[in-house]
Design a protein around this motif. Structure first.
Motif, short mmCIF file in Angstrom:
data_model
loop_
_atom_site.label_atom_id
_atom_site.label_comp_id
_atom_site.label_asym_id
_atom_site.label_seq_id
_atom_site.Cartn_x
_atom_site.Cartn_y
_atom_site.Cartn_z
N VAL A 3 0.89 -1.12 -0.02
CA VAL A 3 0.22 0.09 0.05
C VAL A 3 0.81 1.34 -0.05
O VAL A 3 2.04 1.16 0.54
CB VAL A 3 -0.88 0.13 1.01
N ALA A 4 0.16 2.20 -0.47
CA ALA A 4 0.98 3.73 -0.36
C ALA A 4 0.24 4.46 0.68
O ALA A 4 -1.14 4.34 0.81
CB ALA A 4 0.81 4.35 -1.89
N ASN B 198 -12.19 -0.33 2.21
CA ASN B 198 -12.89 -0.66 1.07
C ASN B 198 -12.54 -1.68 0.13
O ASN B 198 -11.27 -1.31 -0.76
CB ASN B 198 -13.33 0.64 0.33
N GLN B 199 -13.06 -2.98 0.16
CA GLN B 199 -12.35 -4.03 -0.55
C GLN B 199 -12.33 -4.01 -1.95
O GLN B 199 -11.31 -3.95 -2.77
CB GLN B 199 -13.08 -5.44 -0.22
N GLN B 200 -13.39 -3.34 -2.51
CA GLN B 200 -13.79 -3.24 -4.05
C GLN B 200 -12.74 -2.25 -4.62
O GLN B 200 -11.83 -2.60 -5.53
CB GLN B 200 -14.88 -2.73 -4.29
N ASN B 201 -12.28 -1.03 -3.79
CA ASN B 201 -11.46 0.02 -4.38
C ASN B 201 -10.12 0.13 -3.84
O ASN B 201 -9.03 0.43 -4.36
CB ASN B 201 -11.95 1.56 -3.78
N GLN B 202 -9.57 -1.19 -2.90
CA GLN B 202 -8.52 -1.21 -2.35
C GLN B 202 -7.83 -0.03 -1.60
O GLN B 202 -6.92 0.49 -1.83
CB GLN B 202 -7.55 -1.87 -3.39
N THR B 203 -9.02 0.78 -0.98
CA THR B 203 -8.60 1.91 -0.14
C THR B 203 -9.08 1.93 1.26
O THR B 203 -10.01 1.00 1.62
CB THR B 203 -9.05 3.12 -0.76
N GLN C 256 -3.84 3.13 0.07
CA GLN C 256 -4.58 2.53 -1.07
C GLN C 256 -3.51 1.59 -1.61
O GLN C 256 -2.19 1.65 -1.21
CB GLN C 256 -4.82 3.46 -2.04
N GLU C 257 -3.95 0.53 -2.42
CA GLU C 257 -3.29 -0.43 -2.78
C GLU C 257 -2.02 0.20 -3.57
O GLU C 257 -2.22 1.18 -4.54
CB GLU C 257 -3.90 -1.30 -4.03
N ALA C 258 -0.86 -0.01 -3.72
CA ALA C 258 0.40 0.62 -4.46
C ALA C 258 0.34 0.17 -5.92
O ALA C 258 0.02 -1.06 -6.17
CB ALA C 258 1.66 0.08 -3.85
N LYS C 259 0.50 1.14 -6.74
CA LYS C 259 0.73 0.65 -8.28
C LYS C 259 1.82 0.07 -8.43
O LYS C 259 2.83 0.81 -8.21
CB LYS C 259 0.30 2.11 -8.98
N ALA C 260 1.85 -1.13 -8.95
CA ALA C 260 3.05 -1.59 -9.54
C ALA C 260 3.95 -0.97 -10.44
O ALA C 260 3.33 -0.09 -11.34
CB ALA C 260 2.81 -2.96 -10.20
#
Length: 146
Positions: free
Chosen positions: A9-10, A111-116, A142-146
């Motif tokens: 995550v970021a 928020n599982q759907q948005n990963q935030t 939020q989920e870190a962008k690869a």
């Protein structure tokens, strides 16, 4: 988040301290991990403290409360329970300080759907018997962008 999962995550961490009519703000962004083991969610990240060095932070989130564990150039293990006063120790390069927190607000959302998600914590802090003000911490992740 499913049972026993891990996510990079970021994080955006903002903190405010209100004391004697003054307000001090800090903001930082860093990378970390969010993971779940059973009913417990963990947020893990590193931070650099000016003049002290690197600190590993683990925030353990349960239905009952929050436990913050810091290790490295400073160390601390402090439990936060809504409406309760808890005691702990804070070890820094300048010595060991007795601490006491009274937690006013605790909120964790994912928020599982948005990963935030976000975590909010507000408490009164007493160090070595001296009130240091009202502390508010907000961590957005939020989920870190690869």
């Amino acid at each position: 988040m499913d049972q026993d999962t891990e996510l990079s995550v970021a994080l955006a961490i903002s903190s405010e301290v209100h004391f004697s009519g003054e307000k001090e703000k800090h903001y930082t962004e860093t990378d970390g991990k969010l993971y779940k083991r059973g009913d417990v969610t963990y947020l893990q990240y590193k931070e650099e403290i000016e003049g002290a060095g690197s600190v590993n932070n683990v925030i353990k989130i349960t239905h009952a409360g929050i436990l913050i564990i810091r290790s490295g150039s400073v160390s601390m293990k402090q439990k936060y329970l809504i409406g309760q006063t808890t005691k702990g120790m804070y070890d820094s390069p300048y010595g060991q300080l007795w601490m006491e927190t009274t937690t006013h607000e605790m909120n964790f959302r994912w928020n599982q759907q948005n990963q935030t998600g976000d975590l909010k914590l507000a408490y009164e802090l007493v160090l070595q018997g001296e009130h240091t003000g009202t502390h508010r911490i907000k961590i957005n992740f939020q989920e870190a962008k690869a």
